[in-house]
Design a protein around this motif. Structure first.
Motif, PDB file in Angstrom:
ATOM      1  N   ILE A  61       0.797  -1.224   0.000  1.00 46.63           N
ATOM      2  CA  ILE A  61       0.000   0.000   0.000  1.00 46.63           C
ATOM      3  C   ILE A  61       0.835   1.283   0.000  1.00 46.63           C
ATOM      4  CG2 ILE A  61      -0.375  -0.059   2.507  1.00 46.63           C
ATOM      5  CD1 ILE A  61      -2.691   1.416  -0.257  1.00 46.63           C
ATOM      6  N   VAL A  62       1.817   1.381   0.857  1.00 47.66           N
ATOM      7  CA  VAL A  62       2.609   2.616   0.900  1.00 47.66           C
ATOM      8  C   VAL A  62       3.387   2.760  -0.408  1.00 47.66           C
ATOM      9  CG1 VAL A  62       4.353   3.938   2.148  1.00 47.66           C
ATOM     10  CG2 VAL A  62       2.704   2.547   3.411  1.00 47.66           C
ATOM     11  N   ALA A  63       3.898   1.658  -0.922  1.00 52.81           N
ATOM     12  CA  ALA A  63       4.609   1.695  -2.199  1.00 52.81           C
ATOM     13  C   ALA A  63       3.680   2.080  -3.350  1.00 52.81           C
ATOM     14  CB  ALA A  63       5.263   0.345  -2.472  1.00 52.81           C
ATOM     15  N   GLU A  64       2.445   1.579  -3.334  1.00 50.43           N
ATOM     16  CA  GLU A  64       1.491   1.931  -4.384  1.00 50.43           C
ATOM     17  C   GLU A  64       1.182   3.429  -4.364  1.00 50.43           C
ATOM     18  OE1 GLU A  64      -1.726  -0.720  -3.508  1.00 50.43           O
ATOM     19  OE2 GLU A  64      -0.760  -2.413  -4.518  1.00 50.43           O
ATOM     20  N   LEU A  65       1.002   3.984  -3.172  1.00 52.00           N
ATOM     21  CA  LEU A  65       0.773   5.425  -3.059  1.00 52.00           C
ATOM     22  C   LEU A  65       1.995   6.199  -3.544  1.00 52.00           C
ATOM     23  CD1 LEU A  65      -0.960   5.438   0.458  1.00 52.00           C
ATOM     24  CD2 LEU A  65      -2.070   5.818  -1.767  1.00 52.00           C
ATOM     25  N   THR A  66       3.173   5.664  -3.268  1.00 52.21           N
ATOM     26  CA  THR A  66       4.418   6.302  -3.704  1.00 52.21           C
ATOM     27  C   THR A  66       4.561   6.245  -5.217  1.00 52.21           C
ATOM     28  OG1 THR A  66       5.446   5.694  -1.599  1.00 52.21           O
ATOM     29  CG2 THR A  66       6.918   6.269  -3.406  1.00 52.21           C
ATOM     30  N   VAL A  67       4.274   5.104  -5.822  1.00 54.15           N
ATOM     31  CA  VAL A  67       4.354   4.967  -7.281  1.00 54.15           C
ATOM     32  C   VAL A  67       3.474   6.015  -7.956  1.00 54.15           C
ATOM     33  CG1 VAL A  67       3.706   3.477  -9.238  1.00 54.15           C
ATOM     34  CG2 VAL A  67       5.046   2.538  -7.343  1.00 54.15           C
ATOM     35  N   ALA A  68       2.274   6.199  -7.444  1.00 56.47           N
ATOM     36  CA  ALA A  68       1.361   7.191  -8.029  1.00 56.47           C
ATOM     37  C   ALA A  68       1.965   8.595  -7.963  1.00 56.47           C
ATOM     38  CB  ALA A  68       0.011   7.155  -7.302  1.00 56.47           C
ATOM     39  N   LYS A  69       2.583   8.943  -6.838  1.00 54.54           N
ATOM     40  CA  LYS A  69       3.208  10.267  -6.714  1.00 54.54           C
ATOM     41  C   LYS A  69       4.384  10.418  -7.678  1.00 54.54           C
ATOM     42  CE  LYS A  69       2.004  11.832  -2.115  1.00 54.54           C
ATOM     43  NZ  LYS A  69       2.483  12.606  -0.968  1.00 54.54           N
ATOM     44  N   VAL A  70       5.200   9.370  -7.778  1.00 51.03           N
ATOM     45  CA  VAL A  70       6.362   9.424  -8.667  1.00 51.03           C
ATOM     46  C   VAL A  70       5.915   9.561 -10.123  1.00 51.03           C
ATOM     47  CG1 VAL A  70       8.328   8.105  -9.573  1.00 51.03           C
ATOM     48  CG2 VAL A  70       7.906   8.187  -7.102  1.00 51.03           C
ATOM     49  N   LYS A  71       4.902   8.816 -10.526  1.00 48.49           N
ATOM     50  CA  LYS A  71       4.441   8.880 -11.921  1.00 48.49           C
ATOM     51  C   LYS A  71       3.955  10.280 -12.290  1.00 48.49           C
ATOM     52  CE  LYS A  71       3.727   4.059 -12.886  1.00 48.49           C
ATOM     53  NZ  LYS A  71       2.872   2.977 -13.324  1.00 48.49           N
ATOM     54  N   LYS A  72       3.371  10.984 -11.346  1.00 50.57           N
ATOM     55  CA  LYS A  72       2.980  12.381 -11.615  1.00 50.57           C
ATOM     56  C   LYS A  72       4.210  13.243 -11.860  1.00 50.57           C
ATOM     57  CE  LYS A  72      -1.348  12.332  -9.051  1.00 50.57           C
ATOM     58  NZ  LYS A  72      -2.058  12.780  -7.855  1.00 50.57           N
ATOM     59  N   LEU A  73       5.273  13.023 -11.071  1.00 50.04           N
ATOM     60  CA  LEU A  73       6.500  13.802 -11.223  1.00 50.04           C
ATOM     61  C   LEU A  73       7.257  13.459 -12.502  1.00 50.04           C
ATOM     62  CD1 LEU A  73       7.932  13.802  -7.578  1.00 50.04           C
ATOM     63  CD2 LEU A  73       6.927  15.726  -8.802  1.00 50.04           C
ATOM     64  N   LEU A  74       7.113  12.243 -12.994  1.00 50.49           N
ATOM     65  CA  LEU A  74       7.827  11.834 -14.207  1.00 50.49           C
ATOM     66  C   LEU A  74       7.431  12.662 -15.425  1.00 50.49           C
ATOM     67  CD1 LEU A  74       7.915   7.933 -13.881  1.00 50.49           C
ATOM     68  CD2 LEU A  74       9.846   9.513 -13.738  1.00 50.49           C
ATOM     69  N   LYS A  75       6.302  13.308 -15.355  1.00 48.91           N
ATOM     70  CA  LYS A  75       5.844  14.147 -16.469  1.00 48.91           C
ATOM     71  C   LYS A  75       6.653  15.432 -16.584  1.00 48.91           C
ATOM     72  CE  LYS A  75       1.246  12.236 -16.022  1.00 48.91           C
ATOM     73  NZ  LYS A  75      -0.112  12.421 -15.582  1.00 48.91           N
ATOM     74  N   ASP A  76       7.400  15.795 -15.526  1.00 49.97           N
ATOM     75  CA  ASP A  76       8.197  17.017 -15.504  1.00 49.97           C
ATOM     76  C   ASP A  76       9.610  16.700 -15.997  1.00 49.97           C
ATOM     77  OD1 ASP A  76       9.671  19.293 -14.946  1.00 49.97           O
ATOM     78  OD2 ASP A  76       8.760  19.612 -12.984  1.00 49.97           O
ATOM     79  N   ASP A  77       9.932  17.112 -17.223  1.00 51.75           N
ATOM     80  CA  ASP A  77      11.233  16.814 -17.822  1.00 51.75           C
ATOM     81  C   ASP A  77      12.387  17.564 -17.162  1.00 51.75           C
ATOM     82  OD1 ASP A  77      10.094  15.085 -19.654  1.00 51.75           O
ATOM     83  OD2 ASP A  77       9.809  16.650 -21.168  1.00 51.75           O
ATOM     84  N   LEU A  78      12.102  18.538 -16.321  1.00 49.67           N
ATOM     85  CA  LEU A  78      13.153  19.320 -15.697  1.00 49.67           C
ATOM     86  C   LEU A  78      13.716  18.659 -14.434  1.00 49.67           C
ATOM     87  CD1 LEU A  78      11.607  22.883 -16.090  1.00 49.67           C
ATOM     88  CD2 LEU A  78      13.315  21.774 -17.536  1.00 49.67           C
ATOM     89  N   ILE A  79      13.107  17.583 -13.994  1.00 46.19           N
ATOM     90  CA  ILE A  79      13.571  16.891 -12.793  1.00 46.19           C
ATOM     91  C   ILE A  79      14.544  15.790 -13.221  1.00 46.19           C
ATOM     92  CG2 ILE A  79      12.889  15.505 -10.799  1.00 46.19           C
ATOM     93  CD1 ILE A  79      10.091  16.796 -11.032  1.00 46.19           C
TER      94      ILE A  79
END
Length: 180
Positions: A61-79
């Motif tokens: 569960i905590v990892a699943e919530l984390t994956v969702a947050k990371v996938k949102k950030l992956l859209k930002d090419d500047l990171i």
């Protein structure tokens, strides 16, 4: 963009890795913060929430919530780098490796007595100045599987000397492994 994880026992020095990486443009997702947020919502101690979340929703569960947050950030090419801080179980590692190409784990190691002294100084809500409580917390972390994560890490940094030496180790790792 690279995604990596940091693991280590409480007080080992994970957060300094994150602080230095942030200065170089990285973004941090703290699994501990996800649990602390949920504990505040439930008005219960963090360690109780950590156990209950896994009982209610499974080990991922905590990892699943984390994956969702990371996938949102992956859209930002500047990171250039996303760091997942506080990985505690092999289940979490497997989920991240299945979701992110070239995912690696860095673990930070420090001996228990040194970590206890650091936690007493840090004084975060889930830290204790009682050594027996510290030992119980370590046992709980080990029960989640953190020992396996540390043992199977791609890289380990030992943090038992002075701050300057530790910072040099962190900067070397970030330069070599993540190009920061």
């Amino acid at each position: 963009m690279k995604v990596m994880g940091i693991s280590g026992m409480p007080g080992s020095g994970k957060s300094l890795v994150s602080e230095i990486a942030i200065e170089k443009g990285a973004k941090i997702i703290s699994m501990g913060d996800i649990i602390r947020e949920e504990a505040r919502k439930r008005n219960e101690p963090t360690k109780v929430t950590a156990r209950k979340l896994r009982q209610e929703h499974g080990d991922y569960i905590v990892a699943e919530l984390t994956v969702a947050k990371v996938k949102k950030l992956l859209k930002d090419d500047l990171i250039p780098l996303i760091i997942i801080e506080g990985i505690r179980s092999p289940y979490e590692v497997n989920l991240f490796k299945n979701n992110f190409d070239d995912f690696i784990i860095l673990s930070i190691f420090a001996n228990p007595n040194l970590r206890f002294e650091r936690l007493k100084e840090r004084k975060r809500a889930d830290d204790s100045s009682d050594y027996n409580e510290f030992v119980k917390r370590d046992e709980m972390e080990l029960g989640f599987g953190i020992g396996s994560v540390i043992a199977l890490s791609d890289r380990i940094i030992t943090n038992e000397s002075d701050l300057d030496s530790y910072e040099k180790k962190i900067n070397k790792f970030l330069s070599e492994e993540t190009c920061l």
